[in-house]
Enzyme design. Structure first.
Site, short mmCIF file in Angstrom:
data_model
loop_
_atom_site.label_atom_id
_atom_site.label_comp_id
_atom_site.label_asym_id
_atom_site.label_seq_id
_atom_site.Cartn_x
_atom_site.Cartn_y
_atom_site.Cartn_z
N GLY B 33 0.73 -1.19 0.05
CA GLY B 33 0.00 0.05 0.04
C GLY B 33 0.77 1.13 0.12
O GLY B 33 0.14 2.52 -0.26
N CYS B 242 -26.91 -9.45 -17.89
CA CYS B 242 -26.22 -8.89 -19.17
C CYS B 242 -27.18 -9.25 -20.48
O CYS B 242 -27.68 -10.41 -20.76
CB CYS B 242 -24.86 -9.66 -19.49
N CYS B 245 -24.69 -11.99 -22.74
CA CYS B 245 -24.84 -13.42 -22.35
C CYS B 245 -25.93 -13.81 -21.27
O CYS B 245 -25.91 -15.02 -20.88
CB CYS B 245 -23.37 -13.71 -21.62
N CYS B 267 -21.75 -6.94 -20.18
CA CYS B 267 -20.79 -7.19 -19.34
C CYS B 267 -19.54 -6.26 -19.64
O CYS B 267 -19.40 -6.20 -21.18
CB CYS B 267 -20.31 -8.66 -19.45
N CYS B 273 -17.87 -12.44 -20.90
CA CYS B 273 -19.09 -12.45 -21.41
C CYS B 273 -18.84 -13.56 -22.44
O CYS B 273 -20.01 -14.48 -22.90
CB CYS B 273 -19.38 -11.23 -22.05
#
Lengths: 204, 285
Positions: B33, B242, B245, B267, B273
């Protein structure tokens, strides 16, 4: 001026620097991001004794003329100095607090307090310890926890005892300051970054 | 392919540059980080097109790697295609669009829907690495704030979001706390992707070229999206599946279809997808 015409110190580097050092670096990166795991790494390097091929590979991959290098007295003799100067261009420093990298043997651990651990604003300005492990001596089993470790990681290194691991434990207590350790074994590379907490048997 | 025939060093960058970036990467992994400064190079692409990500990828590539590059989840956008071709040309490596086949995935602004594995590395392209930058423009001050773990300003910002909008209005680049120590910008991924960062099995590396910073999340690192007890962190949800799909639960992009305002949601992860469509076709047979 050192005698760089000595052929033994010119040979024994990487045959193909870009691809070989890329492989060594990924082993070090995998070791650092999975503390306490062995990353098998073979190398074709032929460094002068007593420097081991794995240790030489790590040094040649990470060290250059931007990174002052501190060598243990055992490594200052023979052709090791010439070999490292030729292949890395690194300046060797006597003063440990000037070093970005320190190389020493498991059999003779220097005073770790003399190396830079970074500052609160720049904890990255710290030294990295490259420790050559020749496979001799007892291996004290320890456990590591922290980033890179899912639960806990069992780890041991031949020749590294409780005294050493207690120093690593106190190094972790300074996080985000601290030293990072890279262990160069004959069969590969392991690491213990400052973020890893060390649990010795006596405290488990 | 014979790489040497292109006249480039393996993976474009010279060895000294790679060593410098590799040292920064190791420090970044050791201090999860924390943003490690590095001497970012000019790349043969404009800032904002992934110069940081490209430098990180170039420094970690091995000849046997398989590279996938996505831009907003898609493999076939200009940026993704260009970067894939760049490394095909300069490193001679194999590329793929299939998430599970890739060893390195460079991404701009998405994390693939498929859970990543321990042998994979995710490289993020980062525009502004400093999460506190829009609250405090001075680098000297933000550096002190990170050193002192002084993150009150960020909580005030999120609180002001709630007092103005009734909820935390940040939807992308949503700040996270890494291992209870550093507040980090997850790059402009939608906050939908934040939970995937938490204890991910794959190593995550972040490269900001213009801002000259590298940071990292080692595998299994604890990553917490900042929130309040009475306003817990939530991700985006959609009411519909979606349109291509038919799967539910993936991150959807809104696509305008015509001038009369018709739209569809599909997607954003094109590989996800496609594989869902293939799975559905197989199941139907």
């Amino acid at each position: 001026m050192d005698d760089l015409t000595n052929k033994a110190s010119l040979d024994g580097g990487f045959d193909d620097i870009p691809t070989e050092s890329a492989g060594v670096f990924r082993a070090v990166l995998d070791a650092m991001s999975h503390p306490g795991t062995m990353q098998n790494q073979s190398t074709n390097l032929h460094p002068p004794a007593p420097l081991s091929p794995t240790c030489a590979a790590v040094i040649l991959t990470l060290v250059d003329n931007d990174t002052p290098l501190w060598l243990a007295p055992e490594l200052m003799g023979g052709n090791v100095v010439q070999y490292l100067k030729f292949h890395t261009g690194a300046a060797l420093v006597e003063n440990a607090s000037d070093a970005a990298f320190a190389v020493f043997l498991a059999s003779d651990i220097p005073d770790l307090n003399q190396f830079q651990t970074g500052t609160a604003e720049y904890p990255d300005r710290s030294a990295t310890m490259i420790i050559q492990i020749d496979g001799h001596g007892d291996a004290l089993p320890i456990n590591l926890t922290g980033p890179g470790i899912e639960y806990k990681q069992e780890f041991s290194v031949p020749g590294l005892d409780g005294k050493f691991w207690r120093k690593v434990r106190s190094n972790n207590s300074k996080f985000p300051l601290g030293l990072d350790f890279v262990f160069c074994l004959p069969e590969g590379i392991a690491a213990c970054p400052r973020s890893s907490a060390v649990m010795l048997e006596e405290t488990v | 392919m014979n790489v040497s025939s292109t006249g480039y060093n393996f993976a474009y960058l010279n060895e000294q540059t790679k060593r410098m970036i590799r040292r920064a990467l190791l420090k970044a992994v050791a201090i999860p980080g924390y943003q490690v400064p590095f001497a970012s190079r000019e790349m043969p692409m404009p800032y904002g097109w992934g110069t940081g990500g490209v430098q990180v990828t170039a420094s970690i590539l091995k000849p046997d790697d398989v590279l996938k590059v996505i831009d907003q989840g898609a493999d076939d956008t200009t940026n993704a295609v260009s970067i894939r071709d760049f490394f095909k040309k300069t490193a001679g490596i194999a590329t793929t669009e299939v998430t599970k086949d890739a060893t390195i995935i460079q991404t701009r602004h998405r994390i693939p829907e498929r859970e990543l594995e321990a042998n994979q590395i995710l490289v993020f392209q980062v525009p502004i690495p400093e999460p506190l930058r829009f609250l405090e423009p001075r680098e000297t001050e933000t550096r002190k704030m990170h050193a002192l773990e002084e993150y009150g300003l960020m909580h005030v910002k999120l609180y002001e979001d709630i007092s103005r909008n009734g909820q935390i209005a940040t939807t992308y680049a949503y700040p996270v706390l890494v291992e209870d120590r550093y507040v980090m910008d997850p790059s402009p991924v939608p906050k939908f992707d934040n939970p995937k960062m938490h204890e991910m099995a794959a190593l995550q590396l972040f490269g900001a070229g213009r801002e000259m910073r590298i940071y990292a999340l080692p595998p299994f690192t604890r990553v917490k999206s900042l929130d309040f007890e009475d306003h817990p962190f939530e991700v985006q949800k959609w009411d519909e599946p979606c349109a291509i799909c038919g799967t539910i639960g993936s991150y959807l992009d809104e696509v305008i279809l015509d001038n009369s305002g018709n739209r569809m949601f599909c997607c954003s992860d094109t590989d996800h997808c496609r594989s869902e469509l293939e799975n559905a076709a197989e199941a139907a047979q």
